[in-house]
Write an enzyme that holds these catalytic residues in place. Structure first.
Site, PDB file in Angstrom:
ATOM      1  N   SER A 101       0.849  -1.191   0.000  1.00  0.00           N
ATOM      2  CA  SER A 101       0.000   0.000   0.000  1.00  0.00           C
ATOM      3  C   SER A 101       0.883   1.238   0.000  1.00  0.00           C
ATOM      4  O   SER A 101       1.921   1.273   0.671  1.00  0.00           O
ATOM      5  CB  SER A 101      -0.910   0.003   1.232  1.00  0.00           C
ATOM      6  OG  SER A 101      -1.516   1.263   1.398  1.00  0.00           O
ATOM      7  N   LYS A 160      -0.348  -3.321   5.204  1.00  0.00           N
ATOM      8  CA  LYS A 160      -1.320  -4.022   4.378  1.00  0.00           C
ATOM      9  C   LYS A 160      -0.653  -5.088   3.489  1.00  0.00           C
ATOM     10  O   LYS A 160       0.482  -4.939   3.044  1.00  0.00           O
ATOM     11  CB  LYS A 160      -2.091  -3.041   3.489  1.00  0.00           C
ATOM     12  CG  LYS A 160      -3.040  -2.130   4.255  1.00  0.00           C
ATOM     13  CD  LYS A 160      -3.983  -1.396   3.320  1.00  0.00           C
ATOM     14  CE  LYS A 160      -4.999  -2.339   2.736  1.00  0.00           C
ATOM     15  NZ  LYS A 160      -5.945  -1.640   1.829  1.00  0.00           N
ATOM     16  N   ASN A 207      -2.268  -6.676   0.366  1.00  0.00           N
ATOM     17  CA  ASN A 207      -3.438  -6.700  -0.504  1.00  0.00           C
ATOM     18  C   ASN A 207      -3.450  -7.945  -1.401  1.00  0.00           C
ATOM     19  O   ASN A 207      -2.422  -8.311  -1.969  1.00  0.00           O
ATOM     20  CB  ASN A 207      -3.473  -5.446  -1.376  1.00  0.00           C
ATOM     21  CG  ASN A 207      -3.679  -4.183  -0.558  1.00  0.00           C
ATOM     22  OD1 ASN A 207      -4.487  -4.171   0.363  1.00  0.00           O
ATOM     23  ND2 ASN A 207      -2.949  -3.138  -0.878  1.00  0.00           N
ATOM     24  N   ARG A 246     -24.958 -10.843 -44.507  1.00  0.00           N
ATOM     25  CA  ARG A 246     -23.802 -10.133 -43.943  1.00  0.00           C
ATOM     26  C   ARG A 246     -24.306  -9.115 -42.939  1.00  0.00           C
ATOM     27  O   ARG A 246     -25.145  -8.285 -43.269  1.00  0.00           O
ATOM     28  CB  ARG A 246     -23.000  -9.420 -45.039  1.00  0.00           C
ATOM     29  CG  ARG A 246     -21.766  -8.657 -44.526  1.00  0.00           C
ATOM     30  CD  ARG A 246     -20.537  -9.560 -44.416  1.00  0.00           C
ATOM     31  NE  ARG A 246     -20.001  -9.830 -45.742  1.00  0.00           N
ATOM     32  CZ  ARG A 246     -20.120 -10.997 -46.363  1.00  0.00           C
ATOM     33  NH1 ARG A 246     -20.749 -12.014 -45.773  1.00  0.00           N
ATOM     34  NH2 ARG A 246     -19.626 -11.189 -47.558  1.00  0.00           N
TER      35      ARG A 246
END
Length: 473
Positions: free
Chosen positions: A277, A283, A285, A316
């Site tokens: 972080s 942290k 993550n 088409r």
């Protein structure tokens, strides 16, 4: 292919390269070369013309950005490409230039090039699927008897085996791997029909030319003629990619929830800046889960666009075929990014079995209430046992005591119930290891079955392209 910086973050360089502008254009040139060689083999055009065309079917010889720019005015990338190819052939052999793109149409070139690119994309997905499946099976084998909370409606439910949970992640991936091979065998076919799908310019030789083109490109021959507006098998393949992305999203959801700090049962690999972080050094993550969840979020919209594009007009499509082409690569880009991210996560996944047990014990025995009620029902009947456990669980919530202590105390106070109850056996019902036994038994069998299925896929080692491209002589 040009992708945004945020798309690049969620996919892989390998998959970006598959759908790169140069690769798609080279695929178109491969088609033109294969067409010329097939027509020469069937006596439709001179051998010298086929050789002259083939000699300049090299994307490196052309200004690809200019072709892309011109395609916006022409309405198709094939139109300026064929024009430049014809001019280039004419520089060396003016007569041979008359045979460029003979009897074909723009959609033939582009669809065949996309089929070639998609075959490469599927090979990348298959390789990573194999790796992820093998890692999950290995982890499951290590954790067949590891107790972990099963959670329903986001709430603690009962005890299961972590190996059992891993196998629930694995089974859909194996099915996707098999299904992708099956659907690819039907979808990866050459496109060659000419202006309205009838091969009119090539006459009676048209089907033989189409088979030769398919063989030269390593694609299947179209079983029911040109699939210009028959998009069912092609779209079905795209939808299978979306289903795979959804299964990866399921794994990522569970992984991210179990990696929450308050739960702490799993953690993705860390180090070298992974999962850090910019503001909070503590942290960790779950970046792999994040990438897979992003893929699962995006792919339903791409899949819906494919379905919406199927109502193509007459022979088409106007706008819907072009929309399909634009949506197609995004499915593969997102899904390969998710696969690679989860494969990396599983390679270094940290499993905290002690924390799993701690989370079980932290619920003070409440998750064993159903098992205890089932045992007591044999002594006092199901309604009375259910009512007793309901009252005791309320006492646990109010007092902070554990359910085992309160249950044993209640039984000892009731002479009739005490005589009909084996307290030693009752104690085992509150043991997480004992509670894991049912899941462990199932997991053993499932592991064996999934290992056999995975091995069978490897033994087959089949090319997903049909082998019905024999050329009539």
């Amino acid at each position: 292919m040009s992708v945004s910086i945020f798309d690049s973050f969620l996919t892989t360089p390998e998959m970006i390269a598959v759908f790169d502008d140069t690769e798609i254009v080279q695929g178109m040139f491969r088609f033109e070369e294969a067409l010329a060689r097939a027509q020469a083999a069937e006596g439709m055009i001179p051998d010298t013309a086929a050789r002259a065309i083939a000699s300049v079917c090299n994307a490196q010889l052309y200004d690809i950005p200019a072709l892309v720019n011109a395609s916006r005015r022409a309405g198709s990338l094939a139109i300026p490409l064929v024009k430049e190819l014809t001019k280039t052939v004419a520089l060396f052999n003016p007569e041979s230039a008359n045979y460029v793109h003979w009897g074909s149409t723009s959609q033939d070139v582009i669809d065949s090039a996309m089929a070639l690119a998609t075959g490469k994309a599927l090979a990348l997905l298959d390789q990573r699927l194999q790796s992820l499946i093998n890692q999950l099976l290995h982890l499951a084998g290590q954790h067949l008897a590891t107790p972990v909370l099963a959670r329903t409606l986001m709430q603690p439910a009962q005890v299961t085996s972590f190996g059992f949970k891993l196998l629930n992640w694995t089974a859909p991936l194996l099915r996707s791997r098999l299904q992708l091979r099956t659907v690819a065998a039907r979808a990866l076919r050459v496109q060659l029909g000419g202006a309205v799908g009838t091969l009119a310019v090539m006459g009676a030789q048209g089907p033989a030319v189409a088979r030769r083109v398919a063989q030269n490109l390593g694609l299947g021959a179209a079983e029911h003629g040109a699939w210009h507006t028959q998009r069912d098998e092609w779209v079905r393949l795209g939808l299978e990619i979306a289903v795979l992305a959804g299964s990866l999203g399921k794994i990522a959801t569970d992984l991210s929830l179990m990696a929450q700090g308050e739960i702490g049962e799993l953690a993705e690999p860390s180090g070298n800046g992974r999962g850090g972080s910019s503001a909070m050094p503590h942290k960790r993550n779950p970046v792999s889960a994040m990438i897979a969840l992003a893929a699962a979020t995006r792919t339903p919209q791409h899949a819906a666009a494919l379905l919406a594009s199927m109502g193509q007009q007459h022979e088409r499509g106007l706008g819907n075929w072009q929309a399909e082409l634009a949506e197609w690569p995004a499915l593969f880009l997102s899904t390969h990014g998710a696969l690679c991210a989860l494969d990396e996560a599983m390679a270094g996944l940290h499993v905290d079995s002690a924390r799993m047990l701690e989370n079980i014990n932290g619920l003070r025995g409440l998750i064993f209430a159903e098992a205890v009620a089932a045992y007591l029902a044999s002594a006092i009947g199901r309604p009375q046992a259910h009512a007793m456990m309901e009252e005791l669980t309320q006492q646990v919530m109010a007092s902070g005591q554990d359910l085992a202590t309160l249950t044993i105390a209640a039984i000892r106070k009731d002479p009739d119930l005490r005589d009909k109850t084996d307290l030693a056996h009752l104690q085992t019902l509150f043991d997480p290891v004992t509670a894991t036994a049912a899941a462990e038994r199932l997991a053993h069998q499932q592991l064996h079955d999934l290992q056999e299925a995975a091995a069978a896929l490897e033994l087959r080692a089949e090319n997903p392209i049909p082998s019905n491209t024999e050329v009539s002589q």
